[in-house]
Design a protein around this motif. Sequence first.
Motif, PDB file in Angstrom:
ATOM      1  N   GLN A  19      47.521  31.947  41.027  1.00 22.63           N
ATOM      2  CA  GLN A  19      48.558  33.283  41.894  1.00 22.63           C
ATOM      3  C   GLN A  19      48.360  34.694  41.716  1.00 22.63           C
ATOM      4  O   GLN A  19      47.660  34.727  42.095  1.00 22.63           O
ATOM      5  N   THR A  20      47.538  34.333  40.263  1.00 26.69           N
ATOM      6  CA  THR A  20      46.887  35.610  39.591  1.00 26.69           C
ATOM      7  C   THR A  20      45.294  35.883  40.682  1.00 26.69           C
ATOM      8  O   THR A  20      45.058  36.746  41.437  1.00 26.69           O
ATOM      9  N   ALA A  21      45.271  35.305  40.541  1.00 20.98           N
ATOM     10  CA  ALA A  21      43.538  34.495  41.751  1.00 20.98           C
ATOM     11  C   ALA A  21      43.745  34.848  42.749  1.00 20.98           C
ATOM     12  O   ALA A  21      43.223  36.014  43.402  1.00 20.98           O
ATOM     13  N   SER A  22      44.794  34.671  43.886  1.00 27.09           N
ATOM     14  CA  SER A  22      45.338  35.251  45.046  1.00 27.09           C
ATOM     15  C   SER A  22      45.465  36.766  44.652  1.00 27.09           C
ATOM     16  O   SER A  22      45.135  36.467  46.180  1.00 27.09           O
ATOM     17  N   ILE A  23      46.562  36.750  44.445  1.00 30.98           N
ATOM     18  CA  ILE A  23      46.914  38.593  44.446  1.00 30.98           C
ATOM     19  C   ILE A  23      45.612  39.231  43.981  1.00 30.98           C
ATOM     20  O   ILE A  23      45.361  40.328  44.824  1.00 30.98           O
ATOM     21  N   GLY A  24      44.287  38.912  43.333  1.00 28.07           N
ATOM     22  CA  GLY A  24      43.346  39.525  43.004  1.00 28.07           C
ATOM     23  C   GLY A  24      42.287  39.359  44.757  1.00 28.07           C
ATOM     24  O   GLY A  24      42.114  40.607  45.007  1.00 28.07           O
ATOM     25  N   GLY A  25      42.135  38.430  44.967  1.00 25.51           N
ATOM     26  CA  GLY A  25      41.494  38.260  46.658  1.00 25.51           C
ATOM     27  C   GLY A  25      42.651  38.707  47.520  1.00 25.51           C
ATOM     28  O   GLY A  25      41.886  39.364  48.241  1.00 25.51           O
ATOM     29  N   ASN A  27      44.240  41.372  47.158  1.00 27.15           N
ATOM     30  CA  ASN A  27      44.235  43.024  46.874  1.00 27.15           C
ATOM     31  C   ASN A  27      42.923  43.628  47.681  1.00 27.15           C
ATOM     32  O   ASN A  27      42.399  44.743  48.523  1.00 27.15           O
ATOM     33  N   SER A  28      41.400  42.456  46.776  1.00 25.58           N
ATOM     34  CA  SER A  28      40.189  43.203  47.052  1.00 25.58           C
ATOM     35  C   SER A  28      40.504  43.089  49.205  1.00 25.58           C
ATOM     36  O   SER A  28      39.711  43.953  49.657  1.00 25.58           O
ATOM     37  N   LYS A  29      41.141  41.196  49.749  1.00 28.24           N
ATOM     38  CA  LYS A  29      40.483  42.461  51.313  1.00 28.24           C
ATOM     39  C   LYS A  29      41.367  43.133  51.446  1.00 28.24           C
ATOM     40  O   LYS A  29      40.922  43.704  52.743  1.00 28.24           O
ATOM     41  N   PHE A  30      42.618  43.808  51.265  1.00 24.36           N
ATOM     42  CA  PHE A  30      43.201  44.957  51.648  1.00 24.36           C
ATOM     43  C   PHE A  30      42.286  46.286  51.292  1.00 24.36           C
ATOM     44  O   PHE A  30      42.242  47.338  52.244  1.00 24.36           O
ATOM     45  N   ALA A  31      41.217  46.385  50.018  1.00 29.57           N
ATOM     46  CA  ALA A  31      40.110  47.189  49.659  1.00 29.57           C
ATOM     47  C   ALA A  31      39.627  47.356  50.556  1.00 29.57           C
ATOM     48  O   ALA A  31      39.131  48.597  51.195  1.00 29.57           O
ATOM     49  N   ASP A  32      39.027  45.941  51.093  1.00 27.61           N
ATOM     50  CA  ASP A  32      38.024  45.792  52.304  1.00 27.61           C
ATOM     51  C   ASP A  32      38.109  46.333  53.371  1.00 27.61           C
ATOM     52  O   ASP A  32      37.148  47.251  54.176  1.00 27.61           O
ATOM     53  N   LEU A  33      39.721  46.313  53.994  1.00 27.10           N
ATOM     54  CA  LEU A  33      40.000  46.682  55.308  1.00 27.10           C
ATOM     55  C   LEU A  33      39.961  48.493  54.710  1.00 27.10           C
ATOM     56  O   LEU A  33      39.618  48.978  55.475  1.00 27.10           O
ATOM     57  N   LEU A  34      40.715  49.157  54.169  1.00 27.77           N
ATOM     58  CA  LEU A  34      40.909  50.458  53.638  1.00 27.77           C
ATOM     59  C   LEU A  34      39.261  50.895  54.125  1.00 27.77           C
ATOM     60  O   LEU A  34      38.968  51.689  54.729  1.00 27.77           O
ATOM     61  N   GLU A  35      38.095  50.314  53.314  1.00 30.26           N
ATOM     62  CA  GLU A  35      37.070  50.895  53.447  1.00 30.26           C
ATOM     63  C   GLU A  35      36.596  50.913  54.649  1.00 30.26           C
ATOM     64  O   GLU A  35      35.970  51.486  55.623  1.00 30.26           O
ATOM     65  N   SER A  36      37.085  50.066  55.383  1.00 32.37           N
ATOM     66  CA  SER A  36      36.496  50.054  57.386  1.00 32.37           C
ATOM     67  C   SER A  36      37.091  51.086  57.569  1.00 32.37           C
ATOM     68  O   SER A  36      36.586  51.419  58.452  1.00 32.37           O
ATOM     69  N   ILE A  37      38.311  51.390  57.390  1.00 37.25           N
ATOM     70  CA  ILE A  37      39.118  52.304  58.191  1.00 37.25           C
ATOM     71  C   ILE A  37      38.300  53.713  57.685  1.00 37.25           C
ATOM     72  O   ILE A  37      38.451  54.196  58.372  1.00 37.25           O
ATOM     73  N   ARG A  38      38.436  53.453  56.593  1.00 39.35           N
ATOM     74  CA  ARG A  38      37.470  54.841  55.899  1.00 39.35           C
ATOM     75  C   ARG A  38      36.116  55.380  57.514  1.00 39.35           C
ATOM     76  O   ARG A  38      36.081  56.604  57.013  1.00 39.35           O
ATOM     77  N   ALA A  39      35.275  54.347  56.769  1.00 38.76           N
ATOM     78  CA  ALA A  39      33.976  54.389  57.610  1.00 38.76           C
ATOM     79  C   ALA A  39      33.937  54.872  58.889  1.00 38.76           C
ATOM     80  O   ALA A  39      33.507  55.698  59.309  1.00 38.76           O
ATOM     81  N   GLU A  40      34.571  53.865  59.391  1.00 44.36           N
ATOM     82  CA  GLU A  40      34.778  54.246  60.922  1.00 44.36           C
ATOM     83  C   GLU A  40      35.424  55.618  61.095  1.00 44.36           C
ATOM     84  O   GLU A  40      35.444  56.017  62.187  1.00 44.36           O
ATOM     85  N   SER A  41      37.080  55.696  60.257  1.00 42.27           N
ATOM     86  CA  SER A  41      37.008  57.652  60.542  1.00 42.27           C
ATOM     87  C   SER A  41      35.933  58.471  59.955  1.00 42.27           C
ATOM     88  O   SER A  41      36.266  59.488  60.966  1.00 42.27           O
ATOM     89  N   GLU A  42      34.821  58.003  59.212  1.00 40.87           N
ATOM     90  CA  GLU A  42      34.004  59.059  59.108  1.00 40.87           C
ATOM     91  C   GLU A  42      32.579  59.287  60.387  1.00 40.87           C
ATOM     92  O   GLU A  42      32.800  60.745  60.880  1.00 40.87           O
TER      93      GLU A  42
END
Length: 177
Positions: A19-25, A27-42
């Motif tokens: 469960q901890t590994a799943s939550i970590g995964g 969170n990393s997917k969400f962080a990647d999504l946010l990073e792609s949105i930031r890069a696209e907005s820049e």
Amino acid sequence: MNVGGVNSFLRNDGSAAMQTASIGGENSKFADLLESIRAESEKNSDSAEKTSAISSSQILQEGRLNGDMKTDFHGAFTSSADKNALPQGAARNQAGVHGTTKTIDKTSRLYEKSMELESFFVKQMLSSMRKTVSKSGLGGDGFAGQMYEDMIFDEYATAMTKNAGFGLADQIYLSLV
């Protein structure tokens, strides 16, 4: 013995670690999504048109609605051992009836849908059981309290389906394959 919540990590089945590994995964997917949105907005900030280039189809999983908060079974089984898993529960008794042992591909979409159907049956069982218990007054008798209670029992049914090993989803899967 519970020492600051450590007992959950001392389980033999490793479910807490999974469960901890799943939550970590997630969170990393969400962080990647946010990073792609930031890069696209820049990238778009230099242009005159400042619209978002991300659509809901890139965020939502196929078959889900925008605002759907219910936990699903997508990605619940991802290891290579899950591709040839043995049935659990009542399905284990029927899997080797004719001398051949059947296996289940728990990573398939058909198995995810079988799990959803099992979760529906478990929710119906929990709803019937819930009617026999007197209300405590914590949730409230209003629309919001009923909605919250229904949502929490949806999550109970999902968690029970993932962890209890009833075997109903395995039986459904084996009958459809």
